[in-house]
Design an enzyme around this catalytic site. Structure first.
Site, PDB file in Angstrom:
ATOM      1  CG  ASP A 164       0.232   6.910  -5.107  1.00 37.82           C
ATOM      2  OD1 ASP A 164       0.484   5.871  -5.750  1.00 37.82           O
ATOM      3  OD2 ASP A 164       0.654   8.030  -5.439  1.00 37.82           O
ATOM      4  CG  ASP A 207       1.239   4.434  -9.766  1.00 38.04           C
ATOM      5  OD1 ASP A 207       0.905   4.718  -8.596  1.00 38.04           O
ATOM      6  OD2 ASP A 207       1.605   5.290 -10.592  1.00 38.04           O
TER       7      ASP A 207
END
Length: 377
Positions: free
Chosen positions: A299, A100
């Site tokens: 992201d 992440d």
């Protein structure tokens, strides 16, 4: 000023410097074919929570020199999550963590967790001879809560030996989680590896990737992703090989052309933020926010692309037949037969979003498809 960023998920390459010969880590994916419109409405609100935007009305109810490493990753959730294995403790316990770039903390579910589900793999701290726990002046363990768009986790700040492929950090700080929101973890997934910058870390830990750089374990201060798309593959299993995560370099076999290098926005980096300078649909420039508000975040932990109301509206206005989906939290739909190509630029190369990546689902009992770009604000 309130920024109105355009948030880019699953960008194919994140790179900080020139590359050396990489050693690659395979990725895997989880494939869930039963995702519907409700799933994407929730995904949009998860992104709003992650970046501090209000929810949509619809949902308010050991240091050694190494070179670089290619790590095989897993695609989980029908292209929604990509994870890779890490080892924790002595002897090592292998656990899968989401990669992440939109967060900075490392955490895994501890065996003491009562609501994590009994089928996921756990970290057994009592079985590690090198595990330590942070304590407060009162003598109590130091607890931290982490909030994500999809829920919350909390646990005790721990230190232990952590390894990914051939890279090891002794006494890496992470969160040993003993409480999670319902349905936060499933399958073989045990936690999250945050790949953003230190100021975001609630545990105040140096992120694992930065610790490797500081320990001089990487040939180059780089990481890159090659992600496999299986969104429309009805025969794909629930968790499938999902690509490659490269630490310390790039793999020239996985891309063509030149890598584009851009400075991250801000004197103290938090997220991977870049200025967004141009959006096109079928080669036509789309009017978008400019200046300090034209910010995009790379992201890998999000499923959709979110942007300001006027910018998203302008994009779909360029696609004939597009319309807002009522009570959907900012999602749009357009005719499924539409074959439009978008590009986005951060001041240099125009990066293409193919139709296969733009169509994420079909609206039930219609010929309309849900678009992967939504109204974030």
């Amino acid at each position: 000023m309130v920024f109105s960023p355009l948030l880019l998920s699953l960008f194919p390459l994140i790179s900080l410097s020139t590359a050396a010969d990489p050693l690659h880590i395979p990725l895997a994916r989880r494939n869930t074919l039963n995702r519907n419109l409700t799933f994407y409405i929730a995904a949009a609100d998860r992104m709003r929570l992650k970046y501090g935007f209000p929810l949509a009305n619809a949902l308010r109810t050991a240091s050694r020199r190494a070179s670089s490493e290619n790590i095989q990753i897993t695609n989980q959730g029908h292209d929604s999550t990509y994870f890779a294995p890490m080892n924790f403790g002595t002897p090592p316990q292998t656990l899968n963590v989401v990669l992440d770039t939109g967060s900075s903390d490392l955490w895994v579910a501890d065996s003491s967790c009562q609501n994590c589900g009994r089928t996921i793999p756990f970290f057994h701290a009592q079985q590690s001879s090198t595990a330590e726990f942070a304590t407060m002046p009162s003598g109590d363990h130091q607890r931290v809560k982490l909030t994500y768009g999809s829920g919350e986790v909390s646990g005790i700040v721990a230190r232990d030996t952590v390894t990914m492929s051939q890279f090891t950090i002794q006494q890496q700080v992470f969160l040993s989680v003993d409480d999670v929101s319902d349905n936060f973890l499933d399958g073989t997934l045990s936690g999250i590896l945050g790949l953003a910058f230190g100021p975001l870390a609630r545990t105040r830990a140096t992120p694992f990737w930065l610790a490797l750089i500081e320990a001089n374990q990487l040939d180059a201060p780089e990481m890159s992703f090659w992600l496999r798309r299986l969104l429309n593959d009805s025969n794909a299993p629930d968790e499938a090989p999902g690509g490659t995560f490269t630490l310390g370099g790039t793999d020239s076999n996985l891309f063509v052309g030149d890598i584009e290098f851009k400075d991250v926005i801000g004197p103290t980096p938090t997220f991977w933020l870049l200025s967004l300078s141009q959006v096109t649909v079928q080669g036509k420039n789309i009017p978008i926010t400019t200046g300090d508000s034209a910010i995009s975040a790379i992201d890998t932990g999000t499923t959709l692309i979110g942007g300001p109301t006027n910018d998203v509206k302008a994009i779909y206005n360029a696609i004939p037949g597009s319309q807002v989906l009522e009570n959907s939290g900012g999602l749009y739909a357009f005719p499924c037969y539409t074959n439009y190509t978008l590009t986005m630029s951060n001041g240099g190369k125009a990066w293409t979003i193919l139709p296969d990546d733009m169509v994420i689902a079909q609206v039930p009992q219609t010929t309309m498809c849900v678009g992967g770009i939504f109204d974030l604000t």
